[in-house]
Design a protein around this motif. Structure first.
Motif, PDB file in Angstrom:
ATOM      1  N   HIS A   6     -10.475  -4.507   4.908  1.00  0.00           N
ATOM      2  CA  HIS A   6     -10.388  -2.911   3.579  1.00  0.00           C
ATOM      3  C   HIS A   6      -9.286  -3.504   3.003  1.00  0.00           C
ATOM      4  N   ILE A   7      -8.560  -2.829   1.730  1.00  0.00           N
ATOM      5  CA  ILE A   7      -7.419  -3.038   1.650  1.00  0.00           C
ATOM      6  C   ILE A   7      -5.991  -1.531   1.569  1.00  0.00           C
ATOM      7  N   GLY A   8      -5.053  -1.658   2.141  1.00  0.00           N
ATOM      8  CA  GLY A   8      -4.497  -0.571   2.567  1.00  0.00           C
ATOM      9  C   GLY A   8      -3.221  -0.493   0.997  1.00  0.00           C
ATOM     10  N   ILE A   9      -3.078   0.496   0.858  1.00  0.00           N
ATOM     11  CA  ILE A   9      -2.693   1.193  -0.709  1.00  0.00           C
ATOM     12  C   ILE A   9      -1.624   2.210  -0.626  1.00  0.00           C
ATOM     13  N   ALA A  10      -0.183   1.707  -0.045  1.00  0.00           N
ATOM     14  CA  ALA A  10       0.735   3.174   0.156  1.00  0.00           C
ATOM     15  C   ALA A  10       0.845   3.897  -0.925  1.00  0.00           C
ATOM     16  N   VAL A  11       0.866   5.442  -0.090  1.00  0.00           N
ATOM     17  CA  VAL A  11       1.341   6.050  -1.498  1.00  0.00           C
ATOM     18  C   VAL A  11       2.475   6.862  -1.136  1.00  0.00           C
ATOM     19  N   LYS A  12       2.655   7.909  -2.320  1.00  0.00           N
ATOM     20  CA  LYS A  12       4.296   8.972  -1.257  1.00  0.00           C
ATOM     21  C   LYS A  12       3.238  10.191  -0.809  1.00  0.00           C
ATOM     22  N   ASP A  13       2.372  10.635  -1.418  1.00  0.00           N
ATOM     23  CA  ASP A  13       1.239  11.367  -1.100  1.00  0.00           C
ATOM     24  C   ASP A  13       0.017  11.677  -1.423  1.00  0.00           C
ATOM     25  N   GLY A  48     -19.803   0.968  -2.110  1.00  0.00           N
ATOM     26  CA  GLY A  48     -20.849  -0.586  -1.649  1.00  0.00           C
ATOM     27  C   GLY A  48     -19.761  -0.923   0.012  1.00  0.00           C
ATOM     28  N   GLU A  49     -19.657  -2.079  -0.203  1.00  0.00           N
ATOM     29  CA  GLU A  49     -18.813  -3.326   1.298  1.00  0.00           C
ATOM     30  C   GLU A  49     -17.027  -2.439   1.097  1.00  0.00           C
ATOM     31  N   THR A  50     -16.563  -2.463  -0.446  1.00  0.00           N
ATOM     32  CA  THR A  50     -15.385  -2.369  -0.117  1.00  0.00           C
ATOM     33  C   THR A  50     -15.003  -1.099   0.359  1.00  0.00           C
ATOM     34  N   LYS A  51     -13.862  -1.427   0.834  1.00  0.00           N
ATOM     35  CA  LYS A  51     -12.831  -0.200   1.580  1.00  0.00           C
ATOM     36  C   LYS A  51     -11.728  -0.082   1.263  1.00  0.00           C
ATOM     37  N   LEU A  52     -11.135   0.882   0.512  1.00  0.00           N
ATOM     38  CA  LEU A  52      -9.939   0.875   0.453  1.00  0.00           C
ATOM     39  C   LEU A  52      -9.173   2.065   1.491  1.00  0.00           C
ATOM     40  N   GLU A  53      -7.876   1.706   1.712  1.00  0.00           N
ATOM     41  CA  GLU A  53      -7.103   2.154   2.826  1.00  0.00           C
ATOM     42  C   GLU A  53      -6.261   3.513   2.288  1.00  0.00           C
ATOM     43  N   LEU A  54      -5.818   4.513   1.856  1.00  0.00           N
ATOM     44  CA  LEU A  54      -4.170   4.981   1.329  1.00  0.00           C
ATOM     45  C   LEU A  54      -3.276   5.225   2.347  1.00  0.00           C
ATOM     46  N   LEU A  55      -2.113   4.966   2.292  1.00  0.00           N
ATOM     47  CA  LEU A  55      -1.363   5.402   3.352  1.00  0.00           C
ATOM     48  C   LEU A  55      -0.020   6.138   2.958  1.00  0.00           C
ATOM     49  N   GLU A  56       0.067   7.143   3.776  1.00  0.00           N
ATOM     50  CA  GLU A  56       1.325   8.276   3.470  1.00  0.00           C
ATOM     51  C   GLU A  56       1.678   8.253   4.792  1.00  0.00           C
ATOM     52  N   ALA A  57       3.185   8.033   4.524  1.00  0.00           N
ATOM     53  CA  ALA A  57       4.125   8.257   5.309  1.00  0.00           C
ATOM     54  C   ALA A  57       4.127  10.339   6.324  1.00  0.00           C
ATOM     55  N   THR A  58       4.179   9.869   7.446  1.00  0.00           N
ATOM     56  CA  THR A  58       4.814  10.727   8.280  1.00  0.00           C
ATOM     57  C   THR A  58       6.367  11.776   8.646  1.00  0.00           C
ATOM     58  N   LYS A  59       6.573  10.175   8.446  1.00  0.00           N
ATOM     59  CA  LYS A  59       7.939  10.833   9.143  1.00  0.00           C
ATOM     60  C   LYS A  59       9.093   9.463   8.341  1.00  0.00           C
ATOM     61  N   GLY A  72       7.926   0.878  -3.552  1.00  0.00           N
ATOM     62  CA  GLY A  72       7.458   2.045  -4.399  1.00  0.00           C
ATOM     63  C   GLY A  72       6.016   1.972  -4.607  1.00  0.00           C
ATOM     64  N   GLU A  73       5.466   2.864  -4.811  1.00  0.00           N
ATOM     65  CA  GLU A  73       3.832   3.071  -4.123  1.00  0.00           C
ATOM     66  C   GLU A  73       3.249   1.629  -4.478  1.00  0.00           C
ATOM     67  N   GLY A  74       2.087   0.826  -3.884  1.00  0.00           N
ATOM     68  CA  GLY A  74       1.038   0.606  -4.832  1.00  0.00           C
ATOM     69  C   GLY A  74       0.254  -0.561  -3.088  1.00  0.00           C
ATOM     70  N   MET A  75      -0.052  -1.988  -3.226  1.00  0.00           N
ATOM     71  CA  MET A  75      -0.409  -2.991  -2.033  1.00  0.00           C
ATOM     72  C   MET A  75       0.066  -2.388  -1.566  1.00  0.00           C
ATOM     73  N   HIS A  76      -0.445  -3.037  -0.408  1.00  0.00           N
ATOM     74  CA  HIS A  76       0.400  -2.296   0.787  1.00  0.00           C
ATOM     75  C   HIS A  76      -0.190  -3.664   1.853  1.00  0.00           C
ATOM     76  N   HIS A  77      -1.534  -4.163   2.025  1.00  0.00           N
ATOM     77  CA  HIS A  77      -1.754  -4.538   2.856  1.00  0.00           C
ATOM     78  C   HIS A  77      -3.058  -4.942   2.617  1.00  0.00           C
ATOM     79  N   ILE A  78      -4.026  -6.490   3.435  1.00  0.00           N
ATOM     80  CA  ILE A  78      -5.342  -7.014   3.602  1.00  0.00           C
ATOM     81  C   ILE A  78      -5.593  -6.583   5.006  1.00  0.00           C
ATOM     82  N   ALA A  79      -6.745  -6.354   5.115  1.00  0.00           N
ATOM     83  CA  ALA A  79      -6.892  -6.901   6.479  1.00  0.00           C
ATOM     84  C   ALA A  79      -8.371  -6.845   6.822  1.00  0.00           C
ATOM     85  N   PHE A  80      -8.420  -8.008   7.899  1.00  0.00           N
ATOM     86  CA  PHE A  80      -9.202  -8.989   7.765  1.00  0.00           C
ATOM     87  C   PHE A  80     -10.162  -8.675   9.053  1.00  0.00           C
ATOM     88  N   GLU A  81     -11.439  -8.268   8.655  1.00  0.00           N
ATOM     89  CA  GLU A  81     -12.286  -8.278  10.429  1.00  0.00           C
ATOM     90  C   GLU A  81     -12.331  -8.832  10.707  1.00  0.00           C
TER      91      GLU A  81
END
Ligand code: ZN
Length: 133
Positions: A6-13, A48-59, A72-81
């Motif tokens: 998956h690809i991780g994306i950091a967001v404010k909310d 399809g095969e493509t997965k995105l993970e949105l991440l929001e801080a809890t603290k 700022g918000e945006g691309m945060h990480h690339i995850a390899f299986e």
């Protein structure tokens, strides 16, 4: 390294980001999950095969809060299986990559995960993940 999991994306909310990505991808968010240890709420999308993970801080001390503050918000990480996270961690460590975790830890979506420091990977935060059996 089997594939990009998956690809991780950091967001404010997630409250506004989830509907935006549902519109963008024309699919519904299939799962949300809190990872207490990381201080994040996550939301997952699959096309399809493509997965995105949105991440929001809890603290405030959450790595995601720090990331969004700094960059700022945006691309945060690339995850390899990977098939065997411990042996892959050993291999990468012996190749000189800096692991951010000594041991695999519990991640979102039923995964064991480990992160590599972006200093050693030309600025890209890399996550290794292995499906928990
Ligand atoms: Zn991830």
């Amino acid at each position: 390294m089997i594939r990009v999991e998956h690809i991780g994306i950091a967001v404010k909310d997630l409250e506004t980001a989830v509907p935006l990505f549902e519109k963008l991808l024309n699919t519904s968010c299939y799962k949300t999950e809190t990872v207490e240890s990381e201080g994040v709420n996550t939301a997952f999308f699959q096309n399809g095969e493509t997965k995105l993970e949105l991440l929001e801080a809890t603290k405030e001390e959450s790595p995601i809060a720090k990331f969004v503050d700094k960059k700022g918000e945006g691309m945060h990480h690339i995850a390899f299986e990977v098939a065997d996270i411990e042996s892959e961690m050993k291999r990468l460590s012996s190749e000189g990559f800096i692991l951010l975790n000594d041991k695999p830890k519990q991640g979102a979506d039923n995964k064991l995960v480990c992160f590599l420091h972006p200093k050693g990977t030309r600025g890209v935060l890399i996550e290794l993940c292995q499906e928990r059996k």
